[in-house]
Scaffold this active site. Structure first.
Site, PDB file in Angstrom:
ATOM      1  N   GLU A 108       0.891  -1.158  -0.097  1.00  0.00           N
ATOM      2  CA  GLU A 108      -0.075  -0.025  -0.019  1.00  0.00           C
ATOM      3  C   GLU A 108       0.855   1.325  -0.112  1.00  0.00           C
ATOM      4  OE1 GLU A 108      -3.402   1.564   2.978  1.00  0.00           O
ATOM      5  OE2 GLU A 108      -3.613  -0.660   2.227  1.00  0.00           O
ATOM      6  N   ASP A 110      -0.125   5.397   0.666  1.00  0.00           N
ATOM      7  CA  ASP A 110      -1.173   6.105   0.810  1.00  0.00           C
ATOM      8  C   ASP A 110      -0.988   7.638   0.880  1.00  0.00           C
ATOM      9  OD1 ASP A 110      -2.310   3.752   1.421  1.00  0.00           O
ATOM     10  OD2 ASP A 110      -2.102   3.807   3.637  1.00  0.00           O
ATOM     11  N   GLU A 112      -3.729  10.134   2.909  1.00  0.00           N
ATOM     12  CA  GLU A 112      -4.956  10.365   3.427  1.00  0.00           C
ATOM     13  C   GLU A 112      -5.084  11.783   4.099  1.00  0.00           C
ATOM     14  OE1 GLU A 112      -5.666   5.748   5.548  1.00  0.00           O
ATOM     15  OE2 GLU A 112      -4.064   7.212   6.398  1.00  0.00           O
ATOM     16  N   HIS A 135       2.309  -4.030  11.000  1.00  0.00           N
ATOM     17  CA  HIS A 135       2.856  -3.875  12.462  1.00  0.00           C
ATOM     18  C   HIS A 135       3.662  -2.811  12.672  1.00  0.00           C
ATOM     19  CE1 HIS A 135       5.751  -6.506  10.368  1.00  0.00           C
ATOM     20  NE2 HIS A 135       6.412  -6.170  11.352  1.00  0.00           N
ATOM     21  N   ARG A 138       4.735   3.114   8.870  1.00  0.00           N
ATOM     22  CA  ARG A 138       5.741   4.403   8.276  1.00  0.00           C
ATOM     23  C   ARG A 138       4.939   5.544   8.010  1.00  0.00           C
ATOM     24  NH1 ARG A 138       8.146  -0.816   6.731  1.00  0.00           N
ATOM     25  NH2 ARG A 138      10.411  -0.724   6.852  1.00  0.00           N
ATOM     26  N   GLU A 139       4.314   6.252   9.046  1.00  0.00           N
ATOM     27  CA  GLU A 139       3.437   7.156   8.679  1.00  0.00           C
ATOM     28  C   GLU A 139       4.209   8.541   8.882  1.00  0.00           C
ATOM     29  OE1 GLU A 139       2.886   5.144  11.319  1.00  0.00           O
ATOM     30  OE2 GLU A 139       0.737   4.370  11.526  1.00  0.00           O
ATOM     31  N   GLY A 207      -7.142  11.066  17.450  1.00  0.00           N
ATOM     32  CA  GLY A 207      -7.211   9.725  17.942  1.00  0.00           C
ATOM     33  C   GLY A 207      -8.870   9.432  18.103  1.00  0.00           C
TER      34      GLY A 207
END
Length: 333
Positions: A108, A110, A112, A135, A138-139, A207
């Site tokens: 993927e 992304d 966003e 898991h 890498r944001e 969050g």
């Protein structure tokens, strides 16, 4: 402000030309030619020109569409105008994925867009997964130097066998270079392009503190200038068909010019609010592909000493916000 806007457009076009890869010259793909509706029934509307699409989120459903073809590498782009006013919990996504084919080891890439409460800005999150490596995560997250609800802005993904680059209005904002130690964590299997709007109340804004309020619905995201410029893959043979022009454009686009790199450095210094490469609560040692920039690290430590500096939470200091700035080679507006 009008003069500044014209200058930014000029700089974007100029940087595309000097790199040998002019984004504005790429062919626009009509919806009928390149895409299929995923979900949302009447919440997806294609304009008469066949090249502009409106996606809506309301009490009934979100909406979305996907490319007809799978691609192994390419340049993918859309001009997007985001919903205005209260948009907390709303997620608009422009991304590559093969999750429908590889449920346990999908890839993927992304973009966003995360909505916010009234008076607060939309934020962008970028992320990559390879071979089901969800898991790790890498944001990166950023603010923008403009209001993405006022007009259309171009968001682009360059994906090659060695690079992934995210662009905003032809300004590169993130570069991921493949390293040997990444192994299968670097996306390497054919993917489709997806575009969606949906309810992310559980996580998208603070969050999950603020969710979608359907009193402000419908939430409408608008898309135009859709570009699918890559190497389509036969779904049966799994072999890419990449013509010489597309292959050359992909090679050219992954070469960031000195002008573009300078803009990227300014953008990241001014507007990046989170990067996994500096998150010491998740990773005691940065992942292999991370190139640690001391200036970025220092800025993020000031922004959030707990996450980026390892300071115990009871000593957390207040966050501060920088003023909106431009990324045209000067430091600020």
């Amino acid at each position: 402000m009008e003069t500044l806007s014209r200058f930014l457009v000029f700089m974007s076009l100029f940087s595309g030309l000097v790199s040998g890869f002019a984004i504005q010259n790429l062919p626009i793909t009509s919806f009928e030619e390149g895409y299929t509706q995923l979900f949302g029934d009447k919440n997806l509307f294609v304009h008469k020109d066949g090249k502009s699409v409106r996606l809506t989120l309301d009490e009934r459903s979100g909406s979305g569409f996907a490319s007809n073809d799978l691609y192994l590498h390419g340049f993918f782009s859309a001009s997007i105008k985001l919903p205005s006013d209260y948009s907390a919990g709303v997620v608009v996504a422009f991304y590559m994925s093969n999750g429908d084919m590889y449920e346990k080891n999908h890839d993927e890439i992304d973009f966003e867009f995360l909505g916010n409460i009234r008076g607060k800005e939309w934020r962008i999150q970028t992320n990559i997964y390879g071979n089901g490596s969800t898991h790790l995560g890498r944001e990166e997250r950023y603010n923008l130097w403009f209001d993405p609800t006022e007009d259309f802005h171009q968001y682009s993904i360059l994906w090659s066998d060695s690079h992934i680059i995210f662009f905003v209005d032809n300004v590169p904002i993130r570069e991921v270079k493949r390293t040997a130690s990444m192994g299968g964590d670097f996306p390497s299997k054919p993917m489709s392009l997806y575009t969606t709007i949906w309810d992310g109340s559980k996580w998208a804004t603070n969050g999950g503190k603020y969710g979608v309020n359907y009193k402000y619905a419908p939430y409408i995201a608008r898309f135009s200038d859709l570009v699918l410029h890559g190497c389509p893959v036969d779904p049966i043979e799994q072999f890419p068909r990449c013509d010489e022009g597309a292959a050359e454009d992909i090679r050219a686009a992954q070469e960031i010019t000195p002008s573009q790199r300078s803009k990227m450095d300014i953008f990241r210094r001014k507007h990046m609010t989170y990067s996994y490469c500096y998150d010491r609560t998740r990773y005691k040692v940065a992942l292999s592909e991370c190139v640690v920039n001391p200036a970025e690290a220092q800025r993020l430590r000031v922004y959030d000493p707990v996450t980026f500096g390892g300071i115990p939470r009871r000593h957390r200091y207040g966050k501060h916000r920088s003023k909106r700035s431009r990324v045209d080679g000067t430091e600020s507006i």
